[in-house]
Motif scaffolding. Structure first.
Motif, PDB file in Angstrom:
ATOM      1  N   LEU A 200       4.714 -35.474 -40.519  1.00 55.40           N
ATOM      2  CA  LEU A 200       4.208 -34.109 -40.665  1.00 55.40           C
ATOM      3  C   LEU A 200       2.719 -34.010 -40.334  1.00 55.40           C
ATOM      4  O   LEU A 200       2.090 -32.993 -40.625  1.00 55.40           O
ATOM      5  N   PHE A 201       2.161 -35.036 -39.696  1.00 57.89           N
ATOM      6  CA  PHE A 201       0.733 -35.089 -39.441  1.00 57.89           C
ATOM      7  C   PHE A 201       0.422 -35.028 -37.949  1.00 57.89           C
ATOM      8  O   PHE A 201       1.139 -35.586 -37.132  1.00 57.89           O
ATOM      9  N   LYS A 202      -0.676 -34.352 -37.623  1.00 59.82           N
ATOM     10  CA  LYS A 202      -1.296 -34.470 -36.312  1.00 59.82           C
ATOM     11  C   LYS A 202      -2.352 -35.554 -36.423  1.00 59.82           C
ATOM     12  O   LYS A 202      -3.144 -35.563 -37.373  1.00 59.82           O
ATOM     13  N   THR A 203      -2.371 -36.473 -35.474  1.00 57.83           N
ATOM     14  CA  THR A 203      -3.260 -37.627 -35.596  1.00 57.83           C
ATOM     15  C   THR A 203      -4.246 -37.726 -34.443  1.00 57.83           C
ATOM     16  O   THR A 203      -3.978 -37.266 -33.329  1.00 57.83           O
ATOM     17  N   MET A 229       4.950 -28.551 -41.077  1.00 58.92           N
ATOM     18  CA  MET A 229       5.082 -28.387 -42.519  1.00 58.92           C
ATOM     19  C   MET A 229       5.818 -27.091 -42.852  1.00 58.92           C
ATOM     20  O   MET A 229       6.665 -27.054 -43.756  1.00 58.92           O
ATOM     21  N   LYS A 230       5.509 -26.024 -42.121  1.00 55.25           N
ATOM     22  CA  LYS A 230       6.202 -24.748 -42.361  1.00 55.25           C
ATOM     23  C   LYS A 230       7.702 -24.894 -42.106  1.00 55.25           C
ATOM     24  O   LYS A 230       8.530 -24.427 -42.896  1.00 55.25           O
ATOM     25  N   GLU A 231       8.047 -25.573 -41.005  1.00 60.30           N
ATOM     26  CA  GLU A 231       9.458 -25.770 -40.681  1.00 60.30           C
ATOM     27  C   GLU A 231      10.159 -26.579 -41.765  1.00 60.30           C
ATOM     28  O   GLU A 231      11.270 -26.260 -42.193  1.00 60.30           O
ATOM     29  N   TYR A 232       9.475 -27.642 -42.228  1.00 56.71           N
ATOM     30  CA  TYR A 232      10.056 -28.498 -43.265  1.00 56.71           C
ATOM     31  C   TYR A 232      10.212 -27.726 -44.578  1.00 56.71           C
ATOM     32  O   TYR A 232      11.259 -27.809 -45.243  1.00 56.71           O
ATOM     33  N   ILE A 258       3.924 -19.745 -47.049  1.00 57.54           N
ATOM     34  CA  ILE A 258       3.792 -21.197 -46.920  1.00 57.54           C
ATOM     35  C   ILE A 258       2.477 -21.538 -46.226  1.00 57.54           C
ATOM     36  O   ILE A 258       1.762 -22.459 -46.632  1.00 57.54           O
ATOM     37  N   GLU A 259       2.127 -20.775 -45.175  1.00 58.25           N
ATOM     38  CA  GLU A 259       0.875 -21.027 -44.463  1.00 58.25           C
ATOM     39  C   GLU A 259      -0.330 -20.824 -45.382  1.00 58.25           C
ATOM     40  O   GLU A 259      -1.300 -21.580 -45.329  1.00 58.25           O
ATOM     41  N   GLU A 260      -0.252 -19.820 -46.249  1.00 60.07           N
ATOM     42  CA  GLU A 260      -1.342 -19.571 -47.200  1.00 60.07           C
ATOM     43  C   GLU A 260      -1.465 -20.717 -48.204  1.00 60.07           C
ATOM     44  O   GLU A 260      -2.569 -21.133 -48.565  1.00 60.07           O
ATOM     45  N   MET A 261      -0.318 -21.243 -48.643  1.00 57.94           N
ATOM     46  CA  MET A 261      -0.331 -22.380 -49.568  1.00 57.94           C
ATOM     47  C   MET A 261      -0.997 -23.593 -48.929  1.00 57.94           C
ATOM     48  O   MET A 261      -1.747 -24.324 -49.582  1.00 57.94           O
ATOM     49  N   ILE A 262      -0.743 -23.788 -47.638  1.00 56.72           N
ATOM     50  CA  ILE A 262      -1.356 -24.914 -46.928  1.00 56.72           C
ATOM     51  C   ILE A 262      -2.863 -24.706 -46.803  1.00 56.72           C
ATOM     52  O   ILE A 262      -3.661 -25.602 -47.087  1.00 56.72           O
ATOM     53  N   SER A 263      -3.265 -23.484 -46.392  1.00 59.39           N
ATOM     54  CA  SER A 263      -4.686 -23.203 -46.195  1.00 59.39           C
ATOM     55  C   SER A 263      -5.465 -23.236 -47.503  1.00 59.39           C
ATOM     56  O   SER A 263      -6.650 -23.576 -47.528  1.00 59.39           O
ATOM     57  N   ASN A 264      -4.795 -22.906 -48.625  1.00 58.28           N
ATOM     58  CA  ASN A 264      -5.456 -22.943 -49.932  1.00 58.28           C
ATOM     59  C   ASN A 264      -5.532 -24.349 -50.512  1.00 58.28           C
ATOM     60  O   ASN A 264      -6.126 -24.555 -51.569  1.00 58.28           O
ATOM     61  N   GLY A 265      -4.897 -25.295 -49.847  1.00 58.17           N
ATOM     62  CA  GLY A 265      -4.951 -26.671 -50.313  1.00 58.17           C
ATOM     63  C   GLY A 265      -3.813 -27.067 -51.220  1.00 58.17           C
ATOM     64  O   GLY A 265      -3.740 -28.227 -51.655  1.00 58.17           O
ATOM     65  N   ASN A 266      -2.908 -26.143 -51.540  1.00 59.75           N
ATOM     66  CA  ASN A 266      -1.799 -26.460 -52.441  1.00 59.75           C
ATOM     67  C   ASN A 266      -0.806 -27.432 -51.817  1.00 59.75           C
ATOM     68  O   ASN A 266      -0.102 -28.149 -52.533  1.00 59.75           O
ATOM     69  N   LEU A 267      -0.724 -27.434 -50.496  1.00 61.73           N
ATOM     70  CA  LEU A 267       0.162 -28.358 -49.797  1.00 61.73           C
ATOM     71  C   LEU A 267      -0.633 -29.281 -48.870  1.00 61.73           C
ATOM     72  O   LEU A 267      -0.053 -29.924 -48.006  1.00 61.73           O
ATOM     73  N   GLN A 268      -1.940 -29.320 -49.079  1.00 62.28           N
ATOM     74  CA  GLN A 268      -2.795 -30.075 -48.171  1.00 62.28           C
ATOM     75  C   GLN A 268      -2.630 -31.583 -48.390  1.00 62.28           C
ATOM     76  O   GLN A 268      -2.619 -32.061 -49.519  1.00 62.28           O
TER      77      GLN A 268
END
Length: 311
Positions: A200-203, A229-232, A258-268
């Motif tokens: 799930l990472f870009k490297t 991550m959104k797809e998963y 889901i995108e907001e959760m990622i940007s807020n760090g909840n899924l970071q």
């Protein structure tokens, strides 16, 4: 005459400098040859997982094809000094299954991995291993064992993970993960950078040449691939709460949430690993040291592994 001599010296200096700043990893490959390595390491997640492992792994060139070679990789790993949670996560049957894996790697003529001959078999075994791990956790946890609803939710989450395990996923994992064969066929220049994908990472990977190109340092940093991550997460939520992806729910709203959760760090999450390769005269790796850190909200996992060629 002096000008011609000076030009020749400048050209020679440039060629030598380029040679020192570039190296081609081209191991000697012959059918029947085998390299055996010892491996030892540890994995820790503070407050939960702590364990060491030791063992051996072998790489054997078993066949030559028109495109290149088949190299079989097999390991025999034993857990040592593991705490109770690690023991629960790595029961005997799971370790036996792990040690039964024989990865039949297909390569080009320089040994660079191009495919996995028995990928279908490995995909099935990996999913069996996930089920074995899940069953081990349930059997050791009364809270889960006596809660059918929680078991059902966990089983659905596990199903989402298993859906990710495909033949393409396995090939990508072997190509992107530090290993004895990872650098085969590559021409590496000092400071060279590569972009890629790992789960799930870009490297982004940076290479540094040391010791005249005999030692190569690989520094990889990975950040969450938002689209992956959104797809998963959509798949997982669909398994856990089917109503969330029905016509009654706006898919765009769910995706935005889901995108907001990622940007807020909840899924970071972020991942960093460093690998140091010492290359022998025949082009094979003689020692590999891997250090990996993965950071998630409230948790940091670390792993270290040392792989050494046996005499």
């Amino acid at each position: 005459m002096k000008k011609t001599l000076l030009t020749a010296i400048m050209l020679l200096t440039a060629v030598m400098a380029q040679a020192q700043n570039s190296v081609k990893i081209n191991p000697v490959l012959k059918v029947g040859m085998q390299k055996t390595y010892t491996t030892r390491g540890e994995a820790t997640t503070p407050g939960s997982i702590n364990g060491n492992f030791t063992g051996e792994m072998t790489y054997k060139v078993v066949d030559q094809t028109p495109e290149g070679y088949q190299i079989d990789w097999k390991s025999n790993i034993t857990m040592t000094d593991a705490n109770l949670m690690m023991q629960n996560m790595a029961p005997t049957d799971l370790m036996q299954l792990l040690n039964s894996l024989n990865v039949e790697m297909l390569t080009d003529k320089q040994g660079q991995i191009s495919g996995i001959k028995n990928a279908e078999e490995l995909t099935v075994k990996c999913k069996i291993m996930i089920d074995s791990l899940f069953n081990a956790i349930i059997s050791k946890s009364p809270q889960i064992k006596n809660n059918a609803k929680l078991q059902d939710s966990m089983q659905k989450s596990i199903s989402s993970v298993k859906e990710m395990i495909t033949e393409d996923y396995l090939l990508e994992a072997y190509i992107q993960s530090p290993s004895i064969t990872m650098l085969n066929g590559k021409t590496i220049t000092n400071g060279m950078q590569e972009e890629g994908k790992y789960s799930l990472f870009k490297t982004k990977t940076t290479y540094t040449l040391l010791n005249g190109g005999k030692t190569i340092q690989q520094d990889t940093k990975g950040d969450i691939d938002v689209s992956a991550m959104k797809e998963y997460m959509l798949k997982m939520m669909g398994n856990l709460i089917p109503e969330s992806v029905t016509k009654e729910t706006n898919p765009e709203e769910l995706s935005a949430m889901i995108e907001e959760m990622i940007s807020n760090g909840n899924l970071q999450m972020d991942m960093n690993f460093k690998a140091t390769y010492d290359i022998a005269d025949d082009g094979w790796v003689k020692k590999l040291v891997i250090q990996m850190d993965m950071n998630a909200p409230g948790q940091t996992s670390k792993a270290r592994q040392v792989i050494t060629l046996k005499p």
